[in-house]
Design an enzyme around this catalytic site. Structure first.
Site, PDB file in Angstrom:
ATOM      1  N   ASP A  15      33.652  44.317  46.677  1.00 35.92           N
ATOM      2  CA  ASP A  15      34.936  44.132  46.000  1.00 35.92           C
ATOM      3  C   ASP A  15      35.973  45.129  46.524  1.00 35.92           C
ATOM      4  OD1 ASP A  15      36.726  43.064  44.216  1.00 35.92           O
ATOM      5  OD2 ASP A  15      35.948  44.138  42.472  1.00 35.92           O
ATOM      6  N   ASN A  63      36.333  32.019  43.041  1.00 36.37           N
ATOM      7  CA  ASN A  63      37.237  32.363  44.135  1.00 36.37           C
ATOM      8  C   ASN A  63      37.955  31.158  44.726  1.00 36.37           C
ATOM      9  OD1 ASN A  63      35.182  35.076  45.445  1.00 36.37           O
ATOM     10  ND2 ASN A  63      36.858  35.121  43.961  1.00 36.37           N
TER      11      ASN A  63
END
Length: 248
Positions: A15, A63
């Protein structure tokens, strides 16, 4: 001190690519490109540490809701990565696995993923599992659907279902539970990742953004893991007894 040896299965939520790029006034894709370089370093380092399983959370089912241009860039990077790195990984005896809803992935990339899995199926130095278009809740839903389908075909009796049975219907049931989960960028949540396999996982959070993550910090996470005591719901005396019995 952790009575287990070095973790067998490490997973990473990679991340912080976008924030890394934003801090440098760069487009988000620049963060993703830098993140790819770190992926290669960490894969090689995991191999050197003799860790058997490495799962990388590269793209979640959520996503797909990101801006279309960013998703296309991410898919292009994945396409490029497979072309560039596949044969290098094969030479290193790495086996590729895929976790997620592969039908969501563009067809040309899907074919390359299948090719990587097929060409590496007999490799055994390290198993590299990419979680792409992956969601932990979605994995459990897919497992339930497969169980119900087998039940309708009289392949399984509902009364015989237990935790071990369910595991066999998860993605890649040959992959063991995760020993250590590392998440970069300072976020302290699981984000719908490997919910079934995280039941007794040790968690390690770092503020480092993924493009800045290093092999040294990876080693720090391993060292932190080795200094923990994994009880699995037991008390210290039970752990000692179990460990002693396992030795003899």
């Amino acid at each position: 001190m952790n009575l287990d040896p070095i973790p067998s299965h490490v997973a990473i939520i990679m991340d912080g690519n976008g924030r890394w790029a934003k801090k440098r006034n760069l487009p988000r894709v620049a963060g993703h490109k830098s993140g790819i370089d770190v992926v290669k370093k960490i894969i090689n380092h995991t191999l050197d540490r003799n860790i058997k399983y490495l799962t990388l959370f590269a793209f979640s089912t959520e996503n797909w809701l990101r801006p279309k241009e960013e998703v296309e860039e991410l898919m292009n990077l994945l396409d490029f990565y497979i072309d560039k790195e596949l044969y290098k990984a094969l030479e290193k005896n790495i086996k590729f696995l895929y976790s997620g809803r592969i039908g969501d992935i563009p067809k040309n990339i899907r074919k390359k993923i299948y090719k990587a899995i097929e060409l590496s199926k007999n490799n055994n130095k390290m198993i590299l599992n990419f979680a792409l278009s992956y969601g932990g809740q979605e994995e459990i839903v897919d497992a339930i659907k497969k169980i119900l389908s087998d039940h309708r075909e009289n392949k399984i009796d509902i009364e015989d279902i237990n935790k071990k049975t369910i595991y066999q219907y998860m993605y890649n049931p040959e992959v063991p539970d995760i020993d250590l989960l590392i998440r970069t960028s300072g976020e302290k949540r699981i984000s719908n990742f490997m919910l079934w396999r995280l039941a007794y996982t040790e968690l390690f959070f770092t503020n480092t953004l993924w493009p800045d993550f290093t092999c040294e910090e990876f080693d720090n996470a391993i060292e932190d893991y080795l200094n923990r005591k994994r009880r699995y719901g037991l008390i210290d005396e039970q752990i000692f007894k179990k460990t002693t019995n396992d030795k003899y």
